[in-house]
Design an enzyme around this catalytic site. Structure first.
Site, PDB file in Angstrom:
ATOM      1  N   ASP A  92      44.333  37.089  49.720  1.00 49.80           N
ATOM      2  CA  ASP A  92      44.539  36.069  50.390  1.00 49.80           C
ATOM      3  C   ASP A  92      44.789  36.195  52.009  1.00 49.80           C
ATOM      4  OD1 ASP A  92      44.034  34.141  48.549  1.00 49.80           O
ATOM      5  OD2 ASP A  92      45.957  34.123  47.665  1.00 49.80           O
ATOM      6  N   LYS A 136      48.953  32.803  39.422  1.00 50.65           N
ATOM      7  CA  LYS A 136      48.985  33.923  40.242  1.00 50.65           C
ATOM      8  C   LYS A 136      50.384  34.653  40.151  1.00 50.65           C
ATOM      9  CE  LYS A 136      45.963  32.173  44.208  1.00 50.65           C
ATOM     10  NZ  LYS A 136      45.701  32.020  45.480  1.00 50.65           N
TER      11      LYS A 136
END
Ligand SMILES: NC(=O)c1ccc[n+]([C@@H]2O[C@H](COP(=O)([O-])OP(=O)(O)OC[C@H]3O[C@@H](n4cnc5c(N)ncnc54)[C@H](OP(=O)(O)O)[C@@H]3O)[C@@H](O)[C@H]2O)c1
Length: 275
Positions: free
Chosen positions: A105, A69
């Site tokens: 997210d 990520k």
């Protein structure tokens, strides 16, 4: 809707456990779209080549999970403001061989609370965030965006909590892990972002006695769905929100970017992912 076959994926290592192929394949079928979503194992040393192969093979985009990520950011051609601020990319769109990164997210976290507890008001009081790992970044930034007036972060390694106060030093305070019980006083929202409570890990030890009756307790751990924290919060008659909705909602914006349809989270999908 065009009939073009749209290839998408999730990359990570390991990747066998990922629920993303199940979620995206369900939506592709539901919307009668012509496309695929596969899990591609890309090791740390192979990220650049793995992404080059994805581009060469005509993919329209991909999700990014642990451990890429952060490292994917150096490979993206453009990263939006949200992902830059959070410091992580979990969704990449490919256009003319160029990689555009974003992060969904925080959207997933907030959307889950809004859908699960529709009366909840983020602006009504302080939030206590337990944990300061990768997931906490997006959660904390999303809380600020929702107008949470004050955020207390408590983490075993206090330096990591201290680092996260940089989002807004006036509103965010880092608290010693040992004081996590007392800081719940007057909390409007209590969130577990640690991996404690996850299957195979010890439970989160926290005394909920100081939490006010109106407090909402959210766990981002979703395996098991009812963590020890949520079970104890329920026993104290506190409102609770499980973590599965965050996983499902964070997937929606990427699906829309690649396939042109914003899909919905249904009970059917939730059951599919939980079984
Ligand atoms: N629902 C969703 O969509 C979603 C999304 C992302 C993540 N998650 C879940 O959220 C959890 C955290 O993910 P992450 O990516 O943030 O992980 P991470 O970066 O590895 O962070 C782990 C966090 O847990 C804390 N921790 C671990 N063991 C501990 C212990 N024994 N005592 C006290 N604290 C401990 C760490 O504290 P230190 O800093 O002191 O090590 C850190 O704050 C995982 O269970 C993951 O599955 C769910």
């Amino acid at each position: 809707m065009s009939n073009a076959f749209i290839k998408t994926a999730v990359i990570g290592h390991p990747i066998g456990h990922s629920k993303s192929p199940l979620i995206h394949s369900h939506w592709l079928e539901k919307h009668e779209l012509s496309g695929s979503y596969e899990a591609i194992d890309v090791s740390v040393d192979n990220l650049k080549q793995g992404v080059a192969d994805i581009i060469k093979n005509g993919f329209s985009g991909f999700n990014v999970t642990i451990p890429h990520k952060i490292s994917i950011m150096a490979i993206c051609d453009e990263i939006d403001g949200l992902a830059t601020t959070i410091g992580a990319v979990n969704t990449v769109t490919i256009k003319n061989g160029m990689l555009y990164g974003t992060n969904t997210d925080g959207f997933g976290f907030v959307e889950n609370i809004k859908r699960s507890a529709s009366d909840f008001d983020f602006t009504k009081g302080k939030a206590v965030v337990l944990g300061a790992g990768g997931a906490a970044n997006a959660v904390i930034y999303a809380l600020l965006q929702e107008g949470v007036p004050e955020i207390f972060i408590t983490n075993r390694t206090k330096e990591k909590a201290q680092k996260l106060t940089a989002f807004n030093p006036e509103k965010i305070k880092a608290i010693d892990w040992a004081l996590r019980h007392d800081v719940l006083e007057h909390a409007n929202l209590i969130i577990n972002t640690t991996s404690l409570g996850m299957a195979g890990n010890p439970p989160l030890e926290i005394n909920l006695r100081a939490a006010p009756a109106h407090a909402l307790v959210a766990d981002i751990v979703y395996a098991p769905l009812m963590t020890d924290l949520l079970t104890r919060a329920k026993a104290c008659k506190l409102h609770t929100v499980t973590g599965i909705g965050m996983l499902l909602h964070q997937a929606r914006p990427g699906f829309e970017l690649w396939n042109g349809v914003l899909p919905e989270v249904t009970e059917e999908l939730e059951q599919l992912v939980l079984t």
